[in-house]
Design a protein around this motif. Structure first.
Motif, PDB file in Angstrom:
ATOM      1  N   PRO A  17       0.779  -1.242   0.000  1.00 28.10           N
ATOM      2  CA  PRO A  17       0.000   0.000   0.000  1.00 28.10           C
ATOM      3  C   PRO A  17       0.811   1.292   0.000  1.00 28.10           C
ATOM      4  CG  PRO A  17      -0.947  -1.577   1.535  1.00 28.10           C
ATOM      5  CD  PRO A  17       0.351  -2.166   1.083  1.00 28.10           C
ATOM      6  N   ASP A  61       3.956   4.527  -4.075  1.00 31.91           N
ATOM      7  CA  ASP A  61       3.253   5.543  -4.856  1.00 31.91           C
ATOM      8  C   ASP A  61       3.871   5.659  -6.246  1.00 31.91           C
ATOM      9  OD1 ASP A  61       5.598   7.017  -4.540  1.00 31.91           O
ATOM     10  OD2 ASP A  61       4.783   8.301  -2.976  1.00 31.91           O
ATOM     11  N   ASN A  62       3.355   6.597  -7.038  1.00 28.15           N
ATOM     12  CA  ASN A  62       3.829   6.764  -8.416  1.00 28.15           C
ATOM     13  C   ASN A  62       5.324   7.044  -8.474  1.00 28.15           C
ATOM     14  OD1 ASN A  62       1.172   6.486  -9.212  1.00 28.15           O
ATOM     15  ND2 ASN A  62       0.824   8.671  -9.482  1.00 28.15           N
ATOM     16  N   VAL A 116       0.587   3.997 -10.187  1.00 25.06           N
ATOM     17  CA  VAL A 116      -0.065   3.048  -9.291  1.00 25.06           C
ATOM     18  C   VAL A 116      -1.573   3.248  -9.407  1.00 25.06           C
ATOM     19  CG1 VAL A 116      -0.374   2.333  -6.897  1.00 25.06           C
ATOM     20  CG2 VAL A 116       1.896   3.015  -7.710  1.00 25.06           C
ATOM     21  N   THR A 125      -5.313   3.268  -8.222  1.00 23.32           N
ATOM     22  CA  THR A 125      -5.979   3.446  -6.938  1.00 23.32           C
ATOM     23  C   THR A 125      -7.492   3.348  -7.092  1.00 23.32           C
ATOM     24  OG1 THR A 125      -6.038   5.857  -7.228  1.00 23.32           O
ATOM     25  CG2 THR A 125      -4.128   4.939  -6.092  1.00 23.32           C
ATOM     26  N   SER A 161      -4.323   2.377  -2.892  1.00 19.52           N
ATOM     27  CA  SER A 161      -3.701   1.542  -3.914  1.00 19.52           C
ATOM     28  C   SER A 161      -4.443   0.223  -4.085  1.00 19.52           C
ATOM     29  CB  SER A 161      -2.239   1.268  -3.551  1.00 19.52           C
ATOM     30  OG  SER A 161      -1.676   0.289  -4.411  1.00 19.52           O
ATOM     31  N   ARG A 162      -4.599  -0.192  -5.330  1.00 14.18           N
ATOM     32  CA  ARG A 162      -5.205  -1.485  -5.631  1.00 14.18           C
ATOM     33  C   ARG A 162      -4.157  -2.601  -5.678  1.00 14.18           C
ATOM     34  NH1 ARG A 162     -10.520  -1.208  -7.313  1.00 14.18           N
ATOM     35  NH2 ARG A 162     -11.279   0.844  -7.993  1.00 14.18           N
ATOM     36  N   GLY A 171       0.238  -1.589 -10.746  1.00 17.14           N
ATOM     37  CA  GLY A 171       0.445  -0.367 -11.508  1.00 17.14           C
ATOM     38  C   GLY A 171       1.067  -0.667 -12.859  1.00 17.14           C
TER      39      GLY A 171
END
Length: 243
Positions: free
Chosen positions: A116, A119-120, A139, A141, A147-148, A151
């Motif tokens: 989780p 990030d990007n 990523v 979301t 976040s899923r 990405g």
């Protein structure tokens, strides 16, 4: 000068709020232009942010896009995209939210099993250190910005995409789990054409007819069996040997 488009703004988010939001992330902004609705005069929900040069704009796009927007209530996240602007003959500057797409090909991979906190910017940094043609990391979301767990990473060069597919499978150092890599499937890939229906509808009448025929055959087979009364059975028929 270089510009970014910033969207998903609430009415109270003015120039000062936007400047402070970037400053809190350690980024310097040259200016902010809030776009207003021509009919109502109120904020249109987006703005344009200017930076000293293109490298600053690209860094912010990669670092901040999708991150929580500090001070926002209700919670919001940075929603950024490239923007271009041009000066009109009368001196006015006209902003364009999104530049025309380039015709140069791009090559993407799917990155799964992300924890989780990734990030990007972390996703991008993880790949660009080894593959200089890496263009971005995104990523995916949910609507709440969570976040899923997967990405996509884009490359400008196909050979680096292929190298990443082989070299980064199970790589560690991004989050707390090894990543899973696969080839990204384009969203606009044409659907396969079938010469016949791949999922034909069930013909209920035909199915019932076949079931009845099978039932009749089973009944006839049972009737043709010759069952011996228990009086005529012997122990040997059941595998029992008499002493």
């Amino acid at each position: 000068m270089a510009s970014l488009w910033m969207g998903d703004l609430d009415a109270y988010m003015d120039e000062t709020f936007i400047l402070n939001a970037f400053s809190a992330q350690g980024e310097n902004v040259a200016s902010v232009k809030i776009i207003r609705n021509k009919l109502t005069g109120g904020p249109a929900g987006y703005c344009f942010v200017e930076f000293a040069d293109q490298s600053c704009a690209e860094r912010c796009l990669i670092r901040l896009n999708g991150k929580p927007l500090l001070g926002a209530n209700p919670a919001r996240r940075f929603k950024l995209n490239y923007a271009t602007h041009s000066r009109q003959p009368d001196g006015r500057i006209v902003y364009n939210p999104r530049p025309p797409r380039t015709q140069s090909p791009e090559y993407s991979i799917f990155v799964g099993d992300l924890t989780p906190e990734v990030d990007n910017n972390q996703l991008y940094d993880f790949f660009v250190r080894k593959y200089p043609s890496c263009m971005s990391g995104k990523v995916i979301t949910d609507p709440n910005g969570v976040s899923r767990g997967y990405g996509f990473v884009r490359f400008a060069e196909e050979n680096e995409q292929k190298k990443a597919l082989g070299e980064m499978q199970g790589a560690t150092g991004l989050g707390s789990r090894p990543v899973k890599i696969s080839l990204a499937t384009p969203k606009n890939r044409p659907r396969p054409e079938y010469s016949q229906d791949p999922d034909p509808k069930l013909d209920v009448d035909e199915a019932n007819r076949e079931l009845m025929e099978q039932g009749e055959e089973m009944y006839e087979a049972l009737m043709n069996c010759h069952w011996q009364p228990l009086d005529y059975t012997t122990p040997e028929m059941f595998g029992v040997v008499s002493p």
